[in-house]
Structures are given as C-alpha cells and as structure tokens.
Design a protein around this motif. Structure first.
Motif, mmCIF file in Angstrom:
data_model
loop_
_atom_site.group_PDB
_atom_site.id
_atom_site.type_symbol
_atom_site.label_atom_id
_atom_site.label_comp_id
_atom_site.label_asym_id
_atom_site.label_seq_id
_atom_site.Cartn_x
_atom_site.Cartn_y
_atom_site.Cartn_z
ATOM 1 N N CYS A 19 45.620 72.826 32.709
ATOM 2 C CA CYS A 19 44.906 72.521 31.465
ATOM 3 C C CYS A 19 45.017 71.034 31.138
ATOM 4 O O CYS A 19 44.018 70.382 30.820
ATOM 5 C CB CYS A 19 45.473 73.382 30.335
ATOM 6 S SG CYS A 19 44.741 73.090 28.724
ATOM 7 N N GLU A 37 39.200 71.847 30.364
ATOM 8 C CA GLU A 37 40.560 72.307 30.083
ATOM 9 C C GLU A 37 40.632 73.747 29.605
ATOM 10 O O GLU A 37 41.693 74.368 29.643
ATOM 11 C CB GLU A 37 41.242 71.379 29.083
ATOM 12 C CG GLU A 37 40.614 71.377 27.710
ATOM 13 C CD GLU A 37 40.969 70.144 26.908
ATOM 14 O OE1 GLU A 37 42.116 70.040 26.465
ATOM 15 O OE2 GLU A 37 40.083 69.289 26.736
ATOM 16 N N SER A 38 39.518 74.305 29.188
ATOM 17 C CA SER A 38 39.557 75.686 28.698
ATOM 18 C C SER A 38 39.666 76.713 29.830
ATOM 19 O O SER A 38 40.094 77.840 29.586
ATOM 20 C CB SER A 38 38.332 75.978 27.835
ATOM 21 O OG SER A 38 37.143 75.779 28.552
ATOM 22 N N PRO A 40 41.834 77.139 32.414
ATOM 23 C CA PRO A 40 43.155 77.765 32.562
ATOM 24 C C PRO A 40 43.580 78.581 31.344
ATOM 25 O O PRO A 40 44.323 79.557 31.472
ATOM 26 C CB PRO A 40 44.114 76.599 32.792
ATOM 27 C CG PRO A 40 43.309 75.372 32.815
ATOM 28 C CD PRO A 40 41.895 75.689 32.522
ATOM 29 N N ILE A 41 43.100 78.213 30.173
ATOM 30 C CA ILE A 41 43.403 78.996 28.968
ATOM 31 C C ILE A 41 42.732 80.356 29.077
ATOM 32 O O ILE A 41 43.328 81.395 28.772
ATOM 33 C CB ILE A 41 42.960 78.249 27.695
ATOM 34 C CG1 ILE A 41 43.685 76.914 27.585
ATOM 35 C CG2 ILE A 41 43.188 79.110 26.445
ATOM 36 C CD1 ILE A 41 43.080 75.942 26.588
ATOM 37 N N GLY A 57 47.245 77.009 25.749
ATOM 38 C CA GLY A 57 46.319 76.168 24.989
ATOM 39 C C GLY A 57 47.050 75.088 24.203
ATOM 40 O O GLY A 57 46.641 73.929 24.197
ATOM 41 N N GLY A 60 49.105 72.706 26.906
ATOM 42 C CA GLY A 60 48.186 71.992 27.800
ATOM 43 C C GLY A 60 47.377 70.945 27.064
ATOM 44 O O GLY A 60 47.259 69.798 27.511
ATOM 45 N N THR A 61 46.829 71.314 25.895
ATOM 46 C CA THR A 61 46.034 70.334 25.150
ATOM 47 C C THR A 61 46.920 69.274 24.497
ATOM 48 O O THR A 61 46.489 68.132 24.345
ATOM 49 C CB THR A 61 45.119 71.001 24.102
ATOM 50 O OG1 THR A 61 45.898 71.807 23.233
ATOM 51 C CG2 THR A 61 44.038 71.825 24.768
ATOM 52 N N TYR A 82 41.796 75.305 20.950
ATOM 53 C CA TYR A 82 42.194 75.927 22.216
ATOM 54 C C TYR A 82 43.266 76.998 22.000
ATOM 55 O O TYR A 82 43.336 77.971 22.753
ATOM 56 C CB TYR A 82 42.638 74.850 23.199
ATOM 57 C CG TYR A 82 41.486 73.937 23.523
ATOM 58 C CD1 TYR A 82 40.512 74.325 24.432
ATOM 59 C CD2 TYR A 82 41.329 72.717 22.871
ATOM 60 C CE1 TYR A 82 39.418 73.514 24.702
ATOM 61 C CE2 TYR A 82 40.244 71.905 23.132
ATOM 62 C CZ TYR A 82 39.292 72.306 24.046
ATOM 63 O OH TYR A 82 38.208 71.518 24.303
#
Length: 184
Positions: A19, A37-38, A40-41, A57, A60-61, A82
């Motif tokens: 992410c 990036e979404s 892997p969430i 979320g 990672g973010t 996220y």
C-alpha cells in the motif's frame, strides 16, 4: 491457530508495505492522483476482514503520506478514506463469509472506490482551506475527472481481484467456518 495468526500478521505487513509503495509511486498530475494504494487494502478486506483491512489502510497510507509529504495537520484526514474503505469492504466480505462471486467483488470494489473519491474530495476541501489553495474548480470541478477515473480503476481492480484473492486464499489456507464464526 498460532500459525494462522502469524500468517495473517505477515500478510498484513506485506499489504501495508505494498500500500505504501503503490501510494508513493502513484502518478500525481496535480489535479488528480492516479492512486493504486487501495488494491492491497481491498485484498486485505476480501481475505482477512475489516480489522486487518483497516489496519492496512491506516498504516499503509500513513507511510505513504509520511514519505511524500511528511506529517501535516491533515495527515490523519488523508488516511481516513482508506480506513473506511477497509471497514466497508471487510464488513461486506465478512457478512458473506468471504465467499464472494465476481459480481459481488466488482460491486463492492466500485462502491468503495467511489466512496474513497468522495471522501478524498472532502479532505481536499479541508486541506485546501487550511493551506490556502482553495478553488471551487480544483476541489469540486475536478470530480468530473476523478469519478470516471475511479470507476475505470475500480472496474480494473474488480476484474483482477477474484483471481488474486482466490490464489492467495488457496495458497494460505485461510478461514475455516469456525474462524469466520469467531470473527462475527
């Protein structure tokens, strides 16, 4: 159960790293960021449920925000969409005992991506007011570009996710009926 817990923690760590990297490397065109990036969430939500997906979320973010912009007054706000995505998609998957068909995955992916885009627009509004770059066209007018872009991205993710999730589920031997009942 200990092995399963270790596998989940390892999967979470990999998804957090993925992410952060995908978010960091996402092209930013100024008025729109083509964010990956979404993915892997979504994988974490569909495989592991809401708690793991929310953690992926958030962490990672956070890492992506920290690497790109440092810590700002709005860092937590940029993480929130996220985290909500992880909650919504993870809860949806959990309610269906992680047995989703292609149409269900496509539906929840598109709905979640649109939700994130709308929430990001709200965060962009707050961020632009705090840092003095507000423009109605920049914040709200670009929704005409952001929403279709997000729908295309969601459709692509929705097409890829059944294969990704199915392969990971088989490879990791995730979730017995007892495990799902324990989570609910």
């Amino acid at each position: 159960m200990g092995n399963r817990k270790t596998s989940r923690m390892a999967m979470d760590a990999v998804m957090v790293a993925l992410c952060a990297v995908l978010g960091y490397l996402s092209p930013d065109l100024g008025f729109v960021k083509i964010s990956l990036e979404s993915l892997p969430i979504l994988v974490a939500a569909l495989l592991l449920g809401p708690a793991d997906a929310m953690a992926v979320g958030a962490m990672g973010t956070f890492l992506c925000q920290f690497l790109r912009y440092g810590i700002t007054a709005t860092t937590v706000l940029w993480m929130l969409p996220y985290v909500v995505m992880g909650l919504v998609v993870g809860r949806y998957a959990l309610q269906r005992e992680f047995q989703l068909n292609r149409k269900q995955i496509l539906f929840i992916t598109i709905a979640a991506e649109i939700l994130v885009s709308l929430m990001n627009t709200g965060v962009l509004y707050v961020d632009s007011r705090i840092y003095g770059y507000f423009s109605v066209i920049y914040v709200f007018g670009m929704l005409a570009v952001r929403i279709p872009l997000c729908a295309v991205k969601a459709a692509a993710f929705g097409a890829l996710l059944p294969g990704i999730v199915g392969s990971l589920r088989r490879g990791l031997h995730l979730w017995s009926k007892e495990d799902v009942n324990e989570l609910q």
